[in-house]
Motif scaffolding. Structure first.
Motif, mmCIF file in Angstrom:
data_model
loop_
_atom_site.group_PDB
_atom_site.id
_atom_site.type_symbol
_atom_site.label_atom_id
_atom_site.label_comp_id
_atom_site.label_asym_id
_atom_site.label_seq_id
_atom_site.Cartn_x
_atom_site.Cartn_y
_atom_site.Cartn_z
ATOM 1 N N LEU A 22 0.823 -1.217 0.000
ATOM 2 C CA LEU A 22 0.000 0.000 0.000
ATOM 3 C C LEU A 22 0.853 1.261 0.000
ATOM 4 C CD1 LEU A 22 -2.878 -1.088 2.381
ATOM 5 C CD2 LEU A 22 -3.070 -0.529 -0.056
ATOM 6 N N ASP A 23 1.991 1.227 0.692
ATOM 7 C CA ASP A 23 2.914 2.374 0.656
ATOM 8 C C ASP A 23 3.390 2.629 -0.774
ATOM 9 O OD1 ASP A 23 2.679 2.673 3.397
ATOM 10 O OD2 ASP A 23 4.613 1.728 3.857
ATOM 11 N N CYS A 24 3.732 1.566 -1.476
ATOM 12 C CA CYS A 24 4.209 1.679 -2.853
ATOM 13 C C CYS A 24 3.090 2.144 -3.784
ATOM 14 C CB CYS A 24 4.775 0.333 -3.306
ATOM 15 S SG CYS A 24 5.523 0.379 -4.935
ATOM 16 N N ILE A 25 1.905 1.605 -3.593
ATOM 17 C CA ILE A 25 0.742 1.993 -4.397
ATOM 18 C C ILE A 25 0.428 3.468 -4.176
ATOM 19 C CG2 ILE A 25 -1.762 1.676 -4.655
ATOM 20 C CD1 ILE A 25 -1.180 -1.347 -3.902
ATOM 21 N N GLY A 26 0.490 3.898 -2.923
ATOM 22 C CA GLY A 26 0.239 5.299 -2.605
ATOM 23 C C GLY A 26 1.243 6.213 -3.266
ATOM 24 N N ASP A 27 2.503 5.823 -3.241
ATOM 25 C CA ASP A 27 3.553 6.617 -3.890
ATOM 26 C C ASP A 27 3.319 6.686 -5.396
ATOM 27 O OD1 ASP A 27 5.862 8.119 -4.218
ATOM 28 O OD2 ASP A 27 7.233 6.438 -3.888
ATOM 29 N N ALA A 28 2.992 5.544 -5.988
ATOM 30 C CA ALA A 28 2.729 5.504 -7.438
ATOM 31 C C ALA A 28 1.529 6.376 -7.791
ATOM 32 C CB ALA A 28 2.498 4.065 -7.899
ATOM 33 N N GLY A 29 0.457 6.248 -7.021
ATOM 34 C CA GLY A 29 -0.744 7.034 -7.282
ATOM 35 C C GLY A 29 -0.499 8.521 -7.123
ATOM 36 N N TYR A 30 0.220 8.896 -6.075
ATOM 37 C CA TYR A 30 0.525 10.299 -5.810
ATOM 38 C C TYR A 30 1.311 10.924 -6.970
ATOM 39 C CZ TYR A 30 2.509 14.422 -3.580
ATOM 40 O OH TYR A 30 2.891 15.707 -3.295
ATOM 41 N N GLN A 31 2.208 10.129 -7.545
ATOM 42 C CA GLN A 31 3.045 10.643 -8.638
ATOM 43 C C GLN A 31 2.401 10.444 -10.015
ATOM 44 O OE1 GLN A 31 7.276 10.285 -8.441
ATOM 45 N NE2 GLN A 31 7.211 9.512 -6.353
ATOM 46 N N GLY A 32 1.240 9.808 -10.060
ATOM 47 C CA GLY A 32 0.542 9.631 -11.320
ATOM 48 C C GLY A 32 1.047 8.484 -12.173
ATOM 49 N N ARG B 176 1.211 4.719 -13.713
ATOM 50 C CA ARG B 176 0.314 3.606 -14.032
ATOM 51 C C ARG B 176 0.899 2.271 -13.592
ATOM 52 N NH1 ARG B 176 -0.993 4.025 -20.107
ATOM 53 N NH2 ARG B 176 -1.792 1.934 -19.684
ATOM 54 N N TRP B 177 2.223 2.221 -13.463
ATOM 55 C CA TRP B 177 2.926 0.997 -13.080
ATOM 56 C C TRP B 177 3.917 1.306 -11.969
ATOM 57 C CZ3 TRP B 177 2.154 -3.862 -15.142
ATOM 58 C CH2 TRP B 177 1.384 -3.935 -16.308
ATOM 59 N N ARG C 144 -5.769 -0.394 -9.053
ATOM 60 C CA ARG C 144 -5.538 -0.202 -10.486
ATOM 61 C C ARG C 144 -4.159 0.369 -10.819
ATOM 62 N NH1 ARG C 144 -11.145 1.039 -9.904
ATOM 63 N NH2 ARG C 144 -12.425 -0.346 -11.152
ATOM 64 N N VAL C 145 -3.166 -0.166 -10.136
ATOM 65 C CA VAL C 145 -1.769 0.167 -10.429
ATOM 66 C C VAL C 145 -1.100 -1.131 -10.848
ATOM 67 C CG1 VAL C 145 0.438 0.966 -9.475
ATOM 68 C CG2 VAL C 145 -1.698 2.069 -8.758
ATOM 69 N N GLY C 146 -0.464 -1.126 -12.007
ATOM 70 C CA GLY C 146 0.239 -2.326 -12.455
ATOM 71 C C GLY C 146 1.488 -2.540 -11.614
ATOM 72 N N ILE C 147 1.872 -3.785 -11.449
ATOM 73 C CA ILE C 147 3.087 -4.105 -10.705
ATOM 74 C C ILE C 147 4.028 -4.897 -11.602
ATOM 75 C CG2 ILE C 147 1.907 -6.082 -9.653
ATOM 76 C CD1 ILE C 147 3.856 -5.888 -7.294
#
Length: 123
Positions: free
Chosen positions: A29-39, A41-42, A73-76
């Motif tokens: 979730l920390d990684c997903i949050g960082d990805a989402g915050y920065q916009g 997709r992966w 909805r963030v690709g890994i």
């Protein structure tokens, strides 16, 4: 430090090999949050960042982590050589093959393979 990059017009968060070990949903979730915050997709996470339990499917750690990425909805992308794990586990080998057929979770050996994947229609 994680950095936002654009590869073939796709925004990706390139996570550092150094950093908190991703051992469960909280770190995911920390990684997903960082990805989402920065916009992004992966989220591209080096194999070194994952706890060993991630590669033992019986622990269900991989499923829990990947499910969080799907929910948000963030690709890994698991980036690096996991051959020692797949050689030891036919189930993991099958899991990786199935993931790589999809559009949400990829296991790639290097950034060049990632570039090729992101150039395709599944990106």
């Amino acid at each position: 430090m994680n950095t936002l990059q654009t590869i073939n017009d796709v925004s990706v968060l390139m996570c550092d090999a150094e950093g908190e070990v991703i051992a469960g949903e909280r770190e995911a979730l920390d990684c997903i949050g960082d990805a989402g915050y920065q916009g992004a997709r992966w989220a591209v996470i080096p194999v070194e960042r994952f706890d060993e339990a991630f590669f033992r499917l019986s622990t269900r750690v991989a499923g829990a982590i990947i499910q969080k990425f799907v929910q948000y909805r963030v690709g890994i992308v698991v980036l690096g050589d996991i051959s020692r794990h797949t050689q030891a586990s036919p189930a993991l080998r099958d899991f990786v093959r199935e993931c790589n057929r999809g559009t949400q979770t990829w296991f790639v050996s290097d950034t060049e393979e990632l570039r090729e994947r992101l150039a395709g229609p599944a990106a």
